[in-house]
Design an enzyme around this catalytic site. Structure first.
Site, short mmCIF file in Angstrom:
data_model
loop_
_atom_site.label_atom_id
_atom_site.label_comp_id
_atom_site.label_asym_id
_atom_site.label_seq_id
_atom_site.Cartn_x
_atom_site.Cartn_y
_atom_site.Cartn_z
N GLU A 1 1.53 -9.50 11.40
CA GLU A 1 1.30 -9.02 10.03
C GLU A 1 2.63 -8.65 9.36
O GLU A 1 2.86 -8.95 8.20
CB GLU A 1 0.36 -7.80 10.10
CG GLU A 1 -0.08 -7.25 8.78
CD GLU A 1 -0.96 -6.01 8.94
OE1 GLU A 1 -1.14 -5.53 10.10
OE2 GLU A 1 -1.46 -5.49 7.92
N TYR B 1 4.55 0.23 8.17
CA TYR B 1 3.85 -0.59 7.20
C TYR B 1 4.73 -1.03 6.02
O TYR B 1 5.74 -1.69 6.24
CB TYR B 1 2.68 0.28 6.77
CG TYR B 1 1.40 -0.41 6.39
CD1 TYR B 1 0.94 -1.52 7.05
CD2 TYR B 1 0.64 0.11 5.36
CE1 TYR B 1 -0.26 -2.10 6.68
CE2 TYR B 1 -0.57 -0.45 4.99
CZ TYR B 1 -1.01 -1.57 5.65
OH TYR B 1 -2.18 -2.12 5.27
N TRP B 2 4.43 -0.63 4.79
CA TRP B 2 5.22 -1.10 3.64
C TRP B 2 6.42 -0.21 3.33
O TRP B 2 6.93 -0.20 2.22
CB TRP B 2 4.31 -1.20 2.40
CG TRP B 2 3.34 -2.35 2.49
CD1 TRP B 2 2.03 -2.29 2.90
CD2 TRP B 2 3.59 -3.73 2.19
NE1 TRP B 2 1.47 -3.54 2.87
CE2 TRP B 2 2.39 -4.45 2.43
CE3 TRP B 2 4.71 -4.44 1.74
CZ2 TRP B 2 2.28 -5.82 2.24
CZ3 TRP B 2 4.59 -5.81 1.54
CH2 TRP B 2 3.39 -6.48 1.80
N ASP C 1 0.75 -1.25 0.00
CA ASP C 1 0.00 0.00 0.00
C ASP C 1 0.79 1.31 0.00
O ASP C 1 0.67 2.11 -0.90
CB ASP C 1 -0.95 0.02 1.19
CG ASP C 1 -1.97 -1.10 1.12
OD1 ASP C 1 -1.79 -2.03 0.33
OD2 ASP C 1 -2.95 -1.02 1.86
C1 2M8 Z 1 -3.42 -3.91 3.65
O1 2M8 Z 1 -4.28 -3.12 2.83
C2 2M8 Z 1 -5.56 -2.61 3.28
C3 2M8 Z 1 -6.23 -1.95 2.10
O2 2M8 Z 1 -6.46 -2.87 1.11
C4 2M8 Z 1 -5.48 -1.61 4.41
O3 2M8 Z 1 -4.41 -1.09 4.69
O4 2M8 Z 1 -6.54 -1.33 4.98
C5 2M8 Z 1 -2.25 -4.39 2.74
O5 2M8 Z 1 -1.20 -4.92 3.51
C6 2M8 Z 1 -2.75 -5.42 1.73
O6 2M8 Z 1 -1.69 -5.99 1.02
C7 2M8 Z 1 -3.55 -6.53 2.41
O7 2M8 Z 1 -4.12 -7.34 1.43
C8 2M8 Z 1 -4.63 -5.97 3.34
C9 2M8 Z 1 -5.30 -7.06 4.17
O8 2M8 Z 1 -4.33 -7.87 4.77
O9 2M8 Z 1 -4.08 -5.01 4.23
#
Ligand code: 2M8
Length: 458
Positions: free
Chosen positions: A420, A376-377, A189
């Site tokens: 996570e 996060y990322w 993200d």
């Molecule tokens: C995260 O993404 C969601 C939006 O789609 C969020 O931040 O609310 C990301 O890590 C994504 O890769 C992942 O699929 C999702 C659910 O684990 O969370």
């Protein structure tokens, strides 16, 4: 159908049985009756690429549930072939996740069940997942093999339509690659890979007065995307939604269209998995066509996303033509492709071994100014991308590194839990504590050390 027994503790002494049991517990906890949630608190619906990673783990302990998960996702496929990035659980309140179904306001689409979804996608990893579940079915007995064949036959045309949607409607630059229209479509993200392209997207901060972020109520702000990024995320959805989720003239009509090396590598790998599935279904000429498509996608990645000076793969902005200046883990993902030219394979391995990454690989180059150990990322270690990287190492015969990475991931989860994501220096668990794909991929890492069937022979 019998589940696999926990593997004997051969490769990673003393931790196999315990880790296996704890991973199964996480998957049981996150099961919601017809799908698995990534995390009960933070992500209370079904996510697309999470469902694929989770199916890979369920293949060992409950294949019926793996198929149910994939079925639930593909039942929400749009008539144009797109598979939504979230399928909303009607039993979960609108306020439990933002942006929820009311915000996305997806139009009623012919032939779709009442279940609501988003209108964007995620990496198409499901063909690979379906293949993996099928491949392990014989270990659970004859009934499971028959179930797997039925499910493969049901999924195959839907998986093909997903590929067609991405390769035909999303080829915004007309260069043979799919563009993502929102950073969330990459699954990575808030990766700095999008910073340059996102800087062109207006950040209307008043949107965050109108709409309440829910993630900050259930996780730490220092780990999550900034408000400025979130305002852009919301603005991008509104623009896409108000255009009826149409993909025509994306470059002119939408302020974000980017070719991601990770998304497109998964698109290529999906064609290889489809070739294997088509083979099982007796569709020989389709299998050939999928292999050709995989080669074409590989060639397009190799040509368009390669930055010769730094010898790395980068995201390309389809609107401006510019490559992202930041080295991110997404640039290592083309290693999954068996037909990647040898010099690019060597360059990815050199990058992965370098002080910029190392194993397990953090989400961003450790020496880059955007590297952030918590957010996060933008720095932390994620098990899913490292699992993909390990597949790439297996595909190209880097057995030593693949084994080193397998052990490093298992040790991380054993010591810190099924988090996570993980602090890239201390290894501390971050984000959601009982996270679906971390648990699922642990099962695979414990049980299977074979190279993917389409690996190069040399
Ligand atoms: C995260 O993404 C969601 C939006 O789609 C969020 O931040 O609310 C990301 O890590 C994504 O890769 C992942 O699929 C999702 C659910 O684990 O969370």
């Amino acid at each position: 159908m019998r589940p696999y027994p926990p593997p004997s503790p051969v490769a990673v002494p003393d931790l196999s049985a315990e880790l296996w049991k704890s991973a199964v517990r996480v998957l049981d906890t996150n099961w919601s009756g017809d799908h698995t949630v990534p995390s009960r608190r933070l992500y209370p619906h079904q996510w697309s690429w999470d469902a694929a990673f989770i199916a890979v783990g369920l293949a060992y302990v409950n294949p019926t549930r793996a198929w149910r998960d994939l079925h639930n996702l593909f039942e929400a496929q749009w008539p144009d072939g797109r598979v939504p990035h979230i399928v909303f659980d009607p039993a979960t309140a609108e306020d439990d996740y933002f942006p929820g179904p009311g915000f996305w306001n997806v139009p009623v689409l012919a032939g779709r069940p009442a279940r609501r979804s988003t209108g964007i996608v995620q990496p198409p990893l499901h063909a690979l997942a379906a293949w993996e579940v099928y491949r392990h079915a014989s270990a659970h007995g004859a009934a499971c093999v028959s179930e797997a064949r039925t499910e493969l036959a049901w999924l195959y045309p839907r998986l093909v339509r997903q590929q067609e949607y991405l390769t035909e409607r999303r080829d915004a630059a007309g260069a043979g690659l799919a563009s993502i229209v929102h950073p969330w479509e990459s699954g990575l993200d808030n990766s700095p890979a999008w910073d340059q392209a996102l800087s062109e997207v207006p950040a209307d901060m008043s949107l965050l007065d109108r709409y309440q972020r829910r993630d900050l109520a259930v996780s730490e702000a220092a780990h999550r995307p900034t408000d400025q990024d979130y305002a852009r995320y919301v603005g991008l959805i509104l623009n896409y939604r108000d255009g009826g989720y149409s993909d025509t003239e994306l470059v002119q009509r939408h302020p974000f269209a980017v070719e991601c090396p990770s998304f497109n590598s998964i698109l290529g790998v999906a064609e290889l998995a489809l070739a294997q599935i088509a083979g099982v279904l007796g569709r020989t000429s389709d299998a050939r066509r999928h292999r050709d498509r995989a080669r074409e996608i590989t060639a397009a990645i190799s040509r368009r996303l390669w930055e010769p000076e730094t010898r790395t793969f980068r995201a390309r902005d389809a609107r401006t033509g510019r490559l992202s200046p930041v080295r991110c883990v997404s640039g290592l993902m083309p290693l999954m492709l068996p037909d990647l030219p040898a010099d690019q394979v060597q360059a990815i391995m050199a990058e992965a071994r370098s002080e910029r990454f190392g194993l397990p690989a953090p989400s961003v180059d450790r020496t880059d100014e955007s590297f952030d150990t918590h957010r996060y990322w933008r720095g932390p270690v994620w098990v899913n991308v490292n699992w993909l990287l390990r597949r790439g190492m297996q595909v190209h015969g880097f057995r030593g590194e693949a084994e080193q990475l397998r052990r490093a991931m298992l040790r991380l989860v054993h010591e810190h839990g099924h988090y996570e994501y993980f602090h890239p220096e201390s290894g501390a668990g971050l984000g959601a504590p009982t996270f679906g794909w971390t648990a699922a991929l642990c099962l695979d890492l414990l049980a299977d050390r074979s190279a993917p069937a389409y690996a190069r022979a040399d």
